[in-house]
Write an enzyme that holds these catalytic residues in place. Structure first.
Site, PDB file in Angstrom:
ATOM      1  N   ARG A  98       0.798  -1.230   0.000  1.00  0.00           N
ATOM      2  CA  ARG A  98       0.000   0.000   0.000  1.00  0.00           C
ATOM      3  C   ARG A  98       0.833   1.284   0.000  1.00  0.00           C
ATOM      4  O   ARG A  98       0.523   2.220  -0.733  1.00  0.00           O
ATOM      5  CB  ARG A  98      -0.973   0.000   1.180  1.00  0.00           C
ATOM      6  N   ASP A 127      -6.446  -1.025   5.292  1.00  0.00           N
ATOM      7  CA  ASP A 127      -5.896  -0.340   4.126  1.00  0.00           C
ATOM      8  C   ASP A 127      -6.224   1.142   4.091  1.00  0.00           C
ATOM      9  O   ASP A 127      -5.448   1.943   3.566  1.00  0.00           O
ATOM     10  CB  ASP A 127      -6.371  -1.014   2.838  1.00  0.00           C
TER      11      ASP A 127
END
Length: 408
Positions: A98, A127
């Site tokens: 990420r 996330d």
């Protein structure tokens, strides 16, 4: 956020269910704004096929597909492996992907003079934190749109209904919609029957596993491999020098074929809940194992033990999206120092889901057969241990004497 000022949005785009429906949703709810889709290629392979056509058909003005694979491996994956960092056994496949994607999205958003950055992460997941902390690091003043925190959609079933209503093509149905994340390091599975912790994963069901086979279906003969490392970094597989990226890709093939790297865990998410996930990390499992095997002969006791302690902190930082922080950078500097002598070769046997040690060699090995032998030797005086034990045990002896004197 003043929606009237949002004219151009850069979207973190995977082409999956969430981001596919976000494009028309943004246009419906943000004054028909321009949507620029950005997809970071971290090795998700076939998931990138047809992505541009899909993005444009659903309303994006253009799509960037950025090849981040080499940087991903060299600057994120390998430093984490060198740190020996795992989060509750999880090898951080989504976690360290990420930050690099978000960093590139910020660079594009700034170059495009975008008014906002949008992501498709849910309000229940990790996330959202990972993306937004990276955005704060590289575009601190950029507004962030998170549809899952705004829209009326409450489930994946409702997402699919929205997609069908807007004629958005999907590769999934309500019955097959595991939530997945794939890159060159791993594949995760969440949702559906896996939400019940009492259900066994369907490892033998055709189509469930994508990076390998169940150990039950693995060959009846073992596969031997060798891995060479230089200062903690993998440099060769089976005697052939290649990049760390290509080593991982080849290990994925070898490990997958032998049922290596399956992990079924209930992990503690950053947002406070427990969540069950099934992970496929064939090459990564081998690489972690091999690196740790080599370190066992190259690191002194104090360094190895302190490194084990700090690996938990390192893993927490990666899992929690705090890659771009002074502490993570400081820990990486510590790790780099510990790896100066982690150079050598390991031999492993892969067999039906197992990684078995088959030999380790290093010019920097601290292991001495001459000292450690149970046979006769001329370098270790066993009588020396008596004095050592007397000094080492002195605090225990004194405490016992005091206790006895005071009737305890």
């Amino acid at each position: 956020m003043d929606k009237s000022k949002i004219k151009k949005v850069v979207l973190a785009y995977s082409g999956g269910l969430d981001t596919s429906i976000i494009i028309p949703w943004l246009k419906e709810n943000y004054n028909n704004c321009e949507v620029i889709a950005v997809s970071g290629n971290v090795g998700q392979a076939d998931e990138l096929e047809g992505l541009e056509e899909k993005a444009l058909k659903t309303g994006a003005s253009k799509l960037y597909v950025e090849d981040l694979t080499e940087e991903f491996v060299e600057d994120f994956v390998i430093p984490t492996v060198m740190a020996g960092a795992k989060y509750e056994e999880y090898m951080l496949g989504t976690s360290f992907a990420r930050p690099i994607i978000a960093k590139r999205i910020c660079e594009i958003a700034l170059s495009e003079n975008a008014d906002a950055i949008c992501h498709g992460c849910t309000g229940k997941g990790n996330d959202q934190v990972r993306f937004e902390l990276a955005i704060k690091a590289f575009a601190p003043d950029m507004p962030i749109i998170a549809p899952w925190r705004e829209w009326d959609i409450k489930s994946r079933d409702e997402e699919i209904e929205y997609a069908e209503k807007h004629n958005i093509p999907l590769k999934i149905t309500k019955e097959t919609s595991y939530s997945k994340d794939k890159n060159l390091w791993h594949l995760s599975h969440e949702g559906l029957d896996l939400e019940d912790a009492g259900n066994e994963p369907l490892y033998e069901k055709e189509g469930f596993l994508e990076m390998g086979v169940s150990p039950i279906d693995a060959p009846d003969t073992p596969t031997y491999i060798t891995l060479d490392f230089e200062k903690g970094r993998p440099i060769a597989l089976n005697g052939e020098k290649m990049s760390a990226k290509n080593i991982i890709l080849k290990l994925n093939e070898l490990g997958g074929a032998n049922g290596i790297g399956l992990l079924d865990i209930v992990e503690n998410r950053l947002v406070g809940m427990k969540c069950r996930g099934v992970y496929e990390t064939p090459g990564g499992s081998i690489l972690y194992f091999a690196h740790n095997y080599l370190e066992s002969i190259c690191l002194d006791k104090m360094t190895a033990h302190k490194k084990d302690e700090l690996s938990i902190t390192f893993a927490d930082l990666v899992y929690n999206g705090q890659w771009f922080t002074p502490l993570r950078e400081a820990l990486s500097a510590f790790v780099d120092k510990t790896q100066e002598n982690v150079t050598g070769k390991v031999k492993l046997k892969l067999y039906k889901g197992n990684i078995i040690k088959a030999g380790v060699w290093s010019d920097y090995s601290l292991y001495s057969e001459e000292i450690a032998t149970f046979g006769e030797d001329e370098v270790y005086n066993q009588a020396d241990s008596a004095g050592f034990i007397n000094l080492f045990g002195l605090p225990i002896k004194v405490q016992a004497q005091v206790n006895k004197k005071n009737g305890k």
